[in-house]
Design an enzyme around this catalytic site. Structure first.
Site, PDB file in Angstrom:
ATOM      1  N   ASP A 204       0.837  -1.201   0.000  1.00 19.93           N
ATOM      2  CA  ASP A 204       0.000   0.000   0.000  1.00 19.93           C
ATOM      3  C   ASP A 204       0.872   1.250   0.000  1.00 19.93           C
ATOM      4  O   ASP A 204       1.716   1.433  -0.885  1.00 19.93           O
ATOM      5  CB  ASP A 204      -0.948  -0.026   1.205  1.00 19.93           C
ATOM      6  CG  ASP A 204      -2.080   1.006   1.090  1.00 19.93           C
ATOM      7  OD1 ASP A 204      -1.820   2.187   1.380  1.00 19.93           O
ATOM      8  OD2 ASP A 204      -3.197   0.645   0.724  1.00 19.93           O
ATOM      9  N   ASP A 321      -9.217  -7.387  -3.624  1.00 19.30           N
ATOM     10  CA  ASP A 321      -8.901  -6.175  -2.865  1.00 19.30           C
ATOM     11  C   ASP A 321     -10.046  -5.174  -2.961  1.00 19.30           C
ATOM     12  O   ASP A 321     -10.394  -4.711  -4.047  1.00 19.30           O
ATOM     13  CB  ASP A 321      -7.610  -5.570  -3.428  1.00 19.30           C
ATOM     14  CG  ASP A 321      -6.957  -4.573  -2.490  1.00 19.30           C
ATOM     15  OD1 ASP A 321      -7.695  -3.861  -1.789  1.00 19.30           O
ATOM     16  OD2 ASP A 321      -5.720  -4.500  -2.480  1.00 19.30           O
ATOM     17  N   HIS A 349      -6.764  -7.139   0.461  1.00 20.72           N
ATOM     18  CA  HIS A 349      -5.773  -6.071   0.528  1.00 20.72           C
ATOM     19  C   HIS A 349      -4.613  -6.407   1.468  1.00 20.72           C
ATOM     20  O   HIS A 349      -3.576  -5.746   1.429  1.00 20.72           O
ATOM     21  CB  HIS A 349      -6.426  -4.764   0.987  1.00 20.72           C
ATOM     22  CG  HIS A 349      -5.524  -3.575   0.885  1.00 20.72           C
ATOM     23  ND1 HIS A 349      -4.962  -3.170  -0.303  1.00 20.72           N
ATOM     24  CD2 HIS A 349      -5.057  -2.719   1.837  1.00 20.72           C
ATOM     25  CE1 HIS A 349      -4.190  -2.112  -0.090  1.00 20.72           C
ATOM     26  NE2 HIS A 349      -4.233  -1.815   1.195  1.00 20.72           N
TER      27      HIS A 349
END
Length: 372
Positions: A204, A321, A349
């Protein structure tokens, strides 16, 4: 946010605001609106959930006993007890973890028959050292399964708590730049022995942190792996990519000043970040996550062809995700194509929770890709 680690209290109580979705576009992520409301809450692992909560409470008590100051905590025992993978081991014997904790044969994570890539020849690799970089709000704790699997295979694994993350005691509201946020990572790379290289793995917002470090230390990074991560181009900020976010903004310096941090709505965590992850890991995250510093997310990166693009890049897609949907992942890949793209089937995710074995297998495969 649920946070088991002591933090400095800001003098002014942060004013909170909810930022609603403001714009739509091909390069924006509606990451907090894509919620799967039909998912059942599978709390069939009550004992392990209690253990995760208890572990978090112990961390908090440990920090309080030391006057609120976090002590240095080595997330990877491979640094203290280097894994000697040749010579003394019997042929065919599984590599042993350098951890001093006895492994149980009933350990669901580390049963011998589940280990992958057991025949990897570490001496033939350019490097066997992975450095794992968490995203905003998380900490080194989120990589615990990946660390265990890598070390069982004889690799070195280092997970770093960035400033104000995990057990790092700095107040998130006081972080004013990306360089300050990634300082624990840059400090680590600066201290690497001459000639030693690592594989960086960013998740991320950790992808932006990895990119920043690639520009600073291109000769110390042999490969960079972006796991459902922000893979930016020159002049972009993470906020440019993840513009649509219904998050809670914290204003530690007053309502008339820019936000200092971003908090996450706990009611959205399971559906957005952990929709395929075990309940015990959701419980661990809910008591361990901390606010995300705002200034680093806003900062635009300066990435050059000579430095940043000299490092080989790989991307791992997470098709289930709900935080960074596939359309956004594909957009980042098309804007700045990496050397190779891997598709992690069934991953949400947080693949280090939902698909740790498959993620480990891909990481090992990337480590084996020879130089062109």
């Amino acid at each position: 946010m649920g946070n088991c680690f002591a933090r400095k209290t800001v003098k002014k109580r942060p004013v909170t605001k909810r930022l609603q979705n403001q714009q739509n576009g091909p390069n924006s992520s509606n990451r907090w609106a894509r919620v799967r409301s039909s998912r059942k809450d599978k709390l069939d692992d009550a004992l392990l959930q209690e253990q995760a909560l208890a572990a978090a409470i112990l961390f908090r008590q440990h920090q309080q006993q030391n006057g609120g100051v976090s002590l240095p905590f080595d997330r990877s025992t491979s640094l203290r007890y280097p894994n000697s993978c040749s010579g003394s081991k019997k042929a065919g014997q599984l590599p042993r973890s350098s951890s001093s904790r006895a492994r149980s044969l009933t350990d669901p994570l580390l049963q011998p028959h589940q280990l992958v890539n057991q025949d990897v020849k570490l001496n033939n690799l350019e490097t066997n050292h992975f450095v794992l970089v968490h995203w905003g709000g998380f900490g080194a704790w989120c990589w615990y399964k990946t660390i265990a699997l890598l070390e069982e295979g004889g690799f070195k694994a280092t997970a770093v708590d960035l400033t104000g993350s995990g057990i790092h005691s700095f107040d998130t509201n006081g972080i004013t730049s990306l360089s300050q946020y990634v300082k624990p990572l840059t400090d680590f790379l600066e201290k690497l022995p001459e000639g030693e290289k690592v594989i960086l793995v960013g998740h991320d917002f950790g992808g932006a942190c990895v990119s920043y470090v690639m520009e600073l230390f291109p000769l110390k990074v042999t490969k960079a792996v972006f796991v459902a991560a922000a893979m930016l181009t020159n002049g972009q900020s993470t906020l440019d990519i993840f513009a649509q976010q219904a998050q809670i903004f914290l204003y530690a310096n007053g309502n008339d000043q820019p936000p200092t941090a971003i908090d996450l709505d706990k009611s959205l965590l399971r559906d957005l970040l952990f929709n395929q992850s075990p309940s015990k890991d959701v419980a661990l995250a809910s008591v361990s996550m901390r606010p995300i510093p705002f200034a680093p997310v806003l900062e635009k990166l300066s990435l050059s062809d000579m430095k940043y693009r000299s490092v080989r890049r790989f991307y791992i897609e997470t098709p289930e995700d709900n935080a960074i949907p596939m359309v956004l992942q594909e957009s980042m890949i098309n804007s700045s194509p990496p050397e190779k793209v891997f598709h992690l089937k069934g991953a949400d995710h947080s693949p280090f929770f939902s698909k740790p074995q498959a993620l480990h297998k891909i990481l090992v495969e990337i480590s084996e890709i020879p130089s062109p």
